[in-house]
Design a protein around this motif. Structure first.
Motif, mmCIF file in Angstrom:
data_model
loop_
_atom_site.group_PDB
_atom_site.id
_atom_site.type_symbol
_atom_site.label_atom_id
_atom_site.label_comp_id
_atom_site.label_asym_id
_atom_site.label_seq_id
_atom_site.Cartn_x
_atom_site.Cartn_y
_atom_site.Cartn_z
ATOM 1 N N LEU A 66 0.813 3.033 10.940
ATOM 2 C CA LEU A 66 1.339 1.675 11.137
ATOM 3 C C LEU A 66 2.101 1.565 12.455
ATOM 4 O O LEU A 66 1.980 0.562 13.168
ATOM 5 N N ARG A 95 5.890 -6.655 7.371
ATOM 6 C CA ARG A 95 5.309 -6.828 6.046
ATOM 7 C C ARG A 95 4.544 -5.561 5.636
ATOM 8 O O ARG A 95 4.635 -5.107 4.501
ATOM 9 N N SER A 96 3.800 -4.985 6.573
ATOM 10 C CA SER A 96 3.042 -3.758 6.286
ATOM 11 C C SER A 96 3.972 -2.596 5.943
ATOM 12 O O SER A 96 3.721 -1.843 5.000
#
Length: 118
Positions: free
Chosen positions: A105, A22-23
């Protein structure tokens, strides 16, 4: 399998796969949105400059107006060059920001996976 075990497995799956995906998806969407906006802005500005130059040629009636249009074209050529340079810098900045955020991330994902594996 007990309800607690199922809940724990769901939370691990969420934290290890779904949340990072999702990130990354949000990062990609944000980058694409900014890049497309920058491209549309550049295209609009260059098209406006080109149309203004075309209109200038319609006003040529004599040697003086021809000279004015030619001088105007030289100025617009310089302006376009500066605009393109600025647009290239903007895209490069967006790309660098994207790379930095995606690396962060990825690092966070590795840390989370390492923690979950322990």
């Amino acid at each position: 399998m007990s309800k607690a075990t199922t809940q724990q497995a769901t939370e691990q799956f969420e934290s290890m796969f779904v949340a990072p995906a999702r990130s990354f998806g949000a990062l990609n969407l944000d980058y694409t949105e900014k890049l497309v906006a920058a491209q549309f802005d550049a295209i609009r500005a260059l098209a406006d400059m080109g149309m203004a130059q075309a209109r200038g040629w319609l006003d040529v009636r004599d040697a003086d107006s021809l000279k004015a249009v030619v001088e105007s074209q030289q100025k617009v050529g310089q302006d376009m060059g500066e605009r393109l340079r600025g647009d290239a810098e903007k895209v490069m900045s967006l790309s660098q920001e994207y790379v930095q955020k995606s690396q962060k991330l990825a690092e966070d994902g590795v840390k989370a996976a390492t923690t979950a594996a322990k």
